[in-house]
Design a protein around this motif. Sequence first.
Motif, mmCIF file in Angstrom:
data_model
loop_
_atom_site.group_PDB
_atom_site.id
_atom_site.type_symbol
_atom_site.label_atom_id
_atom_site.label_comp_id
_atom_site.label_asym_id
_atom_site.label_seq_id
_atom_site.Cartn_x
_atom_site.Cartn_y
_atom_site.Cartn_z
ATOM 1 N N PRO A 113 -31.785 96.296 74.547
ATOM 2 C CA PRO A 113 -31.930 96.260 76.000
ATOM 3 C C PRO A 113 -33.373 95.956 76.406
ATOM 4 O O PRO A 113 -34.317 96.393 75.754
ATOM 5 N N LEU A 114 -33.518 95.213 77.489
ATOM 6 C CA LEU A 114 -34.857 94.926 78.014
ATOM 7 C C LEU A 114 -35.422 96.139 78.732
ATOM 8 O O LEU A 114 -36.626 96.315 78.831
ATOM 9 N N SER A 115 -34.512 96.998 79.225
ATOM 10 C CA SER A 115 -34.953 98.066 80.122
ATOM 11 C C SER A 115 -34.214 99.368 79.832
ATOM 12 O O SER A 115 -33.047 99.353 79.421
ATOM 13 N N LEU A 116 -34.883 100.453 80.085
ATOM 14 C CA LEU A 116 -34.223 101.758 80.027
ATOM 15 C C LEU A 116 -33.173 101.875 81.147
ATOM 16 O O LEU A 116 -32.355 102.793 81.137
ATOM 17 N N MET A 117 -33.167 100.934 82.071
ATOM 18 C CA MET A 117 -32.141 100.942 83.117
ATOM 19 C C MET A 117 -30.832 100.315 82.636
ATOM 20 O O MET A 117 -29.914 100.099 83.408
ATOM 21 N N THR A 118 -30.735 100.044 81.352
ATOM 22 C CA THR A 118 -29.465 99.613 80.770
ATOM 23 C C THR A 118 -28.473 100.778 80.795
ATOM 24 O O THR A 118 -28.881 101.943 80.878
ATOM 25 N N THR A 119 -27.185 100.476 80.722
ATOM 26 C CA THR A 119 -26.207 101.552 80.533
ATOM 27 C C THR A 119 -26.107 101.911 79.046
ATOM 28 O O THR A 119 -25.458 102.883 78.689
ATOM 29 N N ARG A 120 -26.770 101.127 78.174
ATOM 30 C CA ARG A 120 -26.740 101.406 76.741
ATOM 31 C C ARG A 120 -28.029 102.122 76.322
ATOM 32 O O ARG A 120 -28.759 101.643 75.445
ATOM 33 N N ILE A 121 -28.327 103.231 76.941
ATOM 34 C CA ILE A 121 -29.640 103.837 76.676
ATOM 35 C C ILE A 121 -29.775 104.294 75.233
ATOM 36 O O ILE A 121 -30.883 104.403 74.729
ATOM 37 N N GLY A 122 -28.652 104.533 74.549
ATOM 38 C CA GLY A 122 -28.722 104.895 73.143
ATOM 39 C C GLY A 122 -29.357 103.806 72.277
ATOM 40 O O GLY A 122 -29.791 104.062 71.159
ATOM 41 N N ASN A 123 -29.411 102.571 72.797
ATOM 42 C CA ASN A 123 -29.984 101.453 72.026
ATOM 43 C C ASN A 123 -31.419 101.144 72.419
ATOM 44 O O ASN A 123 -31.928 100.066 72.101
ATOM 45 N N THR A 124 -32.072 102.055 73.138
ATOM 46 C CA THR A 124 -33.448 101.769 73.561
ATOM 47 C C THR A 124 -34.445 102.349 72.569
ATOM 48 O O THR A 124 -34.945 101.643 71.712
ATOM 49 N N TYR A 125 -34.716 103.652 72.653
ATOM 50 C CA TYR A 125 -35.645 104.252 71.680
ATOM 51 C C TYR A 125 -35.109 105.606 71.257
ATOM 52 O O TYR A 125 -34.351 106.243 71.977
ATOM 53 N N SER A 126 -35.518 106.022 70.046
ATOM 54 C CA SER A 126 -35.013 107.301 69.558
ATOM 55 C C SER A 126 -36.126 108.168 68.990
ATOM 56 O O SER A 126 -35.875 109.204 68.411
ATOM 57 N N GLU A 127 -37.370 107.698 69.127
ATOM 58 C CA GLU A 127 -38.495 108.540 68.716
ATOM 59 C C GLU A 127 -39.716 108.121 69.526
ATOM 60 O O GLU A 127 -39.696 107.113 70.230
ATOM 61 N N SER A 128 -40.767 108.911 69.411
ATOM 62 C CA SER A 128 -42.010 108.601 70.095
ATOM 63 C C SER A 128 -42.731 107.512 69.331
ATOM 64 O O SER A 128 -43.340 107.769 68.300
ATOM 65 N N ASN A 129 -42.627 106.292 69.813
ATOM 66 C CA ASN A 129 -43.274 105.181 69.103
ATOM 67 C C ASN A 129 -43.557 104.055 70.095
ATOM 68 O O ASN A 129 -43.492 104.242 71.306
ATOM 69 N N GLU A 130 -43.860 102.882 69.542
ATOM 70 C CA GLU A 130 -44.183 101.728 70.388
ATOM 71 C C GLU A 130 -43.044 101.359 71.320
ATOM 72 O O GLU A 130 -43.254 100.958 72.452
ATOM 73 N N LYS A 131 -41.811 101.444 70.792
ATOM 74 C CA LYS A 131 -40.661 101.080 71.632
ATOM 75 C C LYS A 131 -40.579 102.003 72.842
ATOM 76 O O LYS A 131 -40.335 101.569 73.967
ATOM 77 N N ARG A 132 -40.804 103.283 72.593
ATOM 78 C CA ARG A 132 -40.788 104.233 73.702
ATOM 79 C C ARG A 132 -41.862 103.860 74.727
ATOM 80 O O ARG A 132 -41.598 103.835 75.937
ATOM 81 N N ASP A 133 -43.055 103.547 74.231
ATOM 82 C CA ASP A 133 -44.137 103.159 75.143
ATOM 83 C C ASP A 133 -43.721 101.968 76.004
ATOM 84 O O ASP A 133 -43.954 101.935 77.204
ATOM 85 N N TYR A 134 -43.116 100.974 75.357
ATOM 86 C CA TYR A 134 -42.696 99.785 76.104
ATOM 87 C C TYR A 134 -41.663 100.152 77.170
ATOM 88 O O TYR A 134 -41.784 99.762 78.337
ATOM 89 N N TYR A 135 -40.624 100.902 76.772
ATOM 90 C CA TYR A 135 -39.549 101.182 77.733
ATOM 91 C C TYR A 135 -40.054 101.991 78.927
ATOM 92 O O TYR A 135 -39.612 101.775 80.063
ATOM 93 N N ILE A 136 -40.982 102.890 78.681
ATOM 94 C CA ILE A 136 -41.499 103.657 79.816
ATOM 95 C C ILE A 136 -42.372 102.755 80.697
ATOM 96 O O ILE A 136 -42.300 102.824 81.931
#
Length: 340
Positions: free
Chosen positions: A130-153
Amino acid sequence: MNFFNRILGLFVVVSLGACQDDNTSSELPDLRIYLDRFEEEASKRGYNLNLSEVEAEYVDRVETPDDSFCGMGFSNYFNNNIRRIEISTDPSCGWATMNDIQRERLFFHEIGHAFLNRRHDEAQLCDGSPLSLMTTRIGNTYSESNEKRDYYISELVDRVAAADQCIRFPQTFRTNPIFYRAFEGDGNWFFYSDNDNYTGEAGTPANERFRFSIESNNKNTENTGYWHRTFSNPNFPECSDVTFRATINAEGLTGPGVAIVARAYHNPVSATGAELEEYLFLTSEDDPATGKFSNDTRELTIPCFSRKTSHIVIILVMLPGTTGEAEFTDVELIVIEEPS
Ligand SMILES: [Zn+2]
């Protein structure tokens, strides 16, 4: 033109996504933890936000007349100007068994609805995530504190943060620039008749092209009659030129005539939340088409499109005091990518 109230009435949107994980906690955390954490994350990104007025409550179930949900973010709870987040404790939602990051993801998503006025966005990055945490598939965004989390926030707080990512666009605009062409059966068009002062029809006469018509027999109208369509979360390359185009025909209009209009909206964030704002208004109303004319093509261009854009609205208008019938064909939205 007050149609936006109606459209944004639907701002109450939702998230599904129960997730299982091994890290369980027996007590439910105070939801303010996540409001405070979001303030901190925004602060790291240069935003001084205050979520103290945001209500956050556990509820047994989040229900709407049609469905039930695991979380809900209200940007304007029952039209009381209250921003509110509800998290369902229903066992089927799994909140009690989620780990901290899973709870954060769901809660931040609801902050997106409640505080940032965001709607669901299913756009994808080039790797299919997903490009955004505003996806309905939030399980596919991030699952730990890392770069991906930084991007999504970052993207949650400011949509423009996605601009330097590899984005999967809806089409290859360089070879196929026509993003949208009006067609029979597109249920996203609406007509405003100004208390039946205007008649609007959409259809395809035999052997002819699909068209919208607007007709008035009353030369004393004080408002416009218009067709309009909204594009939410437009996913176009940054700084593209986005052109709205229509071809107009009329046998004999009297009065001011007809025109096209394009409006663009964003939701800039102030300390107490995002507010919808029209940032661009383009119109051919200064030079309307009137009298008898054929194949008069009008176009309006949004220059250097920005991802901050939450909605584009395109409008076909008959101006007050006009009588007769006009037909609009070849209604298109064209995206010309900036030369690389
Ligand atoms: Zn949602």
